[in-house]
Scaffold this motif. Structure first.
Motif, short mmCIF file in Angstrom:
data_model
loop_
_atom_site.label_atom_id
_atom_site.label_comp_id
_atom_site.label_asym_id
_atom_site.label_seq_id
_atom_site.Cartn_x
_atom_site.Cartn_y
_atom_site.Cartn_z
N TRP A 110 0.73 3.47 -3.12
CA TRP A 110 -0.59 3.93 -3.55
C TRP A 110 -0.90 5.34 -3.08
CZ3 TRP A 110 -3.51 -1.07 -1.61
CH2 TRP A 110 -3.03 -2.17 -2.34
N TRP A 131 -3.15 6.54 0.18
CA TRP A 131 -4.02 5.43 0.54
C TRP A 131 -3.42 4.57 1.65
CZ3 TRP A 131 -8.94 4.73 -0.22
CH2 TRP A 131 -9.58 5.38 -1.29
N TRP A 132 -2.09 4.57 1.74
CA TRP A 132 -1.47 3.79 2.82
C TRP A 132 -1.96 4.25 4.19
CZ3 TRP A 132 1.18 6.03 6.76
CH2 TRP A 132 1.67 7.33 6.55
N ALA A 144 -4.94 5.79 4.82
CA ALA A 144 -6.35 5.43 4.96
C ALA A 144 -6.53 3.96 5.27
CB ALA A 144 -7.11 5.81 3.69
N LEU A 145 -5.60 3.12 4.79
CA LEU A 145 -5.72 1.67 4.97
C LEU A 145 -5.21 1.18 6.33
CD1 LEU A 145 -4.73 0.40 1.41
CD2 LEU A 145 -6.97 0.18 2.51
N SER A 162 0.82 -1.22 0.00
CA SER A 162 0.00 0.00 0.00
C SER A 162 0.85 1.27 0.00
CB SER A 162 -0.93 0.01 1.21
OG SER A 162 -0.21 0.22 2.42
#
Length: 515
Positions: free
Chosen positions: A468, A471-472, A474-475, A465
């Motif tokens: 990305w 996004w890392w 958010a994940l 991730s």
């Protein structure tokens, strides 16, 4: 799952919640420092100057005094009553104040030689050395206030109160944030402004404990004695614990000493990387050992050793359950984390790369550092303070040797890796000796294997991730939720204890809102 295990989990939830607030504020503080100071001369000078009183905080504070104080205080309260225990605490505070004021006076007079001993490489830059000496003189009296806070913490923790001591670091962070912004906006030297903030923040931390002490019926006014038997017992226990804390801090100071011979910025790279590693250690690792010590001390004082073994095993299992996935996440996301938090102002992309490499090296040792803390608490609860010290001395020698060996090919990353490798050795020896002492295996093996496999899954997912974009970030909750879900599916006691911690903290928050 024993009642004592649940008590440790609930108390750890209180400490973890308060420490989380403090650590978030600490990151805000570090972001402001990175923007205003970067990784240059004034940053290196401030970090070294602040580290010196922090050394004594750990020598005479939570690194030795609290660990020696709680078992003695708990035993006195069990055997002779509350009044005798409180008289012992007052006597300890008088002794502490006298000793620390004497040390502070000596440090003010000998700030130059003290700085030379801590960072001899700074002598190659006259401006850097002189600034560090000035900042040492400003920061050093902080140790008087913060060690007083540590004694307050010992009283409150022994009485089952954990919130106020855990919130105390937030006071320092708020004051330091304010002092950094004040210095930056007014055009003053930010390093000097923050040094005065350290002093003010230390006094604020001590004041913040007094209402909690009054709430449990404790007062500094009352009987005390220079010859209090409890203080004498605590002093005997502290002799090896002070030495043990000194060995631990020497590991840090030797890293600073060796880093001072590396290119400018190396001290700062290690500092910022260590701050990120200290986040999970402080929020959960330290929280569990802090909550475990009073419970283990009470069980040892009552002779309930089967319950002691059970509580220790649960503490270690819960520590590993949190530390392993934390280490995996930090290793996988080192570069994007450092970039997001610090890459602005004077903190360049080169500094991001150098700091992220140090973070990976430190993170390898994170689980072992975390596991060592409840093990040491277990020895202290049994009033055995010598064994951890002997092990610490051996690990200090290992750290020095590894640091000298690895710093040449790996620079500051080698110093961070040396800390991790010596931490592994420290954990192994502590566990072997405590297991022999108790004639029982304390680390839950099956749960440890499950935790390791689940953590590897978290690390792999986080690593992919990282490419990305944001996004890392958010994940992160997704990886955490998946990890906890799979642990519950595998029927791990540690997962249920962690859920109990979260629920306990949530209930306390709701009660405060309704109140």
């Amino acid at each position: 799952m024993s009642r004592h295990g649940r008590d440790i989990a609930r108390n750890a939830a209180v400490v973890a919640g308060a420490t989380l607030v403090s650590r978030v504020l600490g990151f805000v503080r570090d972001m402001i420092m990175a923007f205003a100071l970067g990784a240059g001369i004034f940053a290196d000078a401030f970090f070294v100057a602040f580290r010196i009183p922090n050394l004594l905080r750990r020598l005479f504070g939570e690194g030795s005094l609290t660990m020696a104080f709680i078992p003695v205080y708990s035993r006195l309260r069990e055997e002779e009553g509350e009044e005798v225990a409180q008289a012992m605490a007052r006597s300890a505070m008088i002794w502490l104040a006298v000793i620390l004021c004497g040390i502070t006076l000596a440090a003010e007079l000998l700030a130059g030689p003290l700085t030379l001993a801590i960072a001899p490489g700074f002598t190659r830059n006259a401006e850097l050395f002189d600034v560090t000496v000035d900042l040492v003189r400003i920061c050093f009296p902080y140790v008087v206030f913060i060690c007083g806070v540590a004694l307050c913490m010992g009283v409150l923790n022994a009485e089952g109160r954990f919130l106020a001591p855990a919130m105390a670091p937030s006071v320092l962070n708020v004051v330091m944030i304010g002092s950094a912004l004040f210095g930056y906006w007014t055009g003053l030297n930010v390093a000097y402004s923050m040094a005065y903030g350290v002093l003010i923040g230390g006094f604020g931390q001590w004041l913040s404990q007094q209402s909690a002490l009054r709430a449990i019926g404790f007062s500094w006014r009352g009987p005390w004695s220079w010859r209090n038997k409890g203080v004498a017992r605590m002093g005997l226990l502290m002799l090896p614990t002070v030495f043990g804390a000194a060995v631990y801090q020497l590991n840090i100071l030797l890293g600073t000493l060796l880093a001072s011979f590396l290119p400018v910025g190396s001290v700062s790279y290690l500092y910022y990387a260590d701050r990120l590693v200290q986040f999970p250690l402080g929020v959960f690792g330290l929280a569990i050992s802090t909550a475990a010590l009073p419970s283990l001390a009470r069980l040892a004082a009552r002779g309930e050793m089967d319950e002691y073994d059970s509580a220790m095993s649960l503490s270690l299992g819960l520590t590993l359950f949190i530390a392993l996935p934390s280490a995996a996440g930090l290793i996988a996301l080192a570069a994007p984390m450092i970039s997001l938090l610090f890459e602005r102002g004077a903190f360049t992309i080169e500094a991001v790369t150098a700091t992220s490499r140090a973070l990976i090296a430190y993170s390898v040792g994170l689980p072992f550092i975390a596991l060592a803390r409840p093990l040491v608490a277990g020895f202290y609860a049994l009033e055995d303070t010598r064994t951890p010290v002997r092990i610490a001395v051996l690990c200090l020698a290992a750290n020095i040797g590894l640091g000298l060996l690895l710093m040449r090919p790996l620079a500051h990353v080698g110093l961070a890796l040396a800390v991790s490798l010596s931490s592994m050795l420290n954990f192994v020896l502590l566990h072997v000796y405590l297991s022999r002492k108790r004639k029982a295996s304390l680390v839950p093996l099956v749960a440890s294997v499950k935790t390791l496999l689940l953590s590897l899954g978290v690390g792999v997912g986080a690593y992919f991730s990282a490419s990305w974009g944001l996004w890392w970030l958010a994940l992160l909750p997704v990886w955490a939720a998946a990890y906890l879900f799979m642990a519950l599916v595998l029927d791990m006691d540690e997962a249920r204890l962690f859920v109990d911690m979260v629920r306990s903290r949530a209930r306390r928050g709701l009660k405060r809102k309704k109140g």
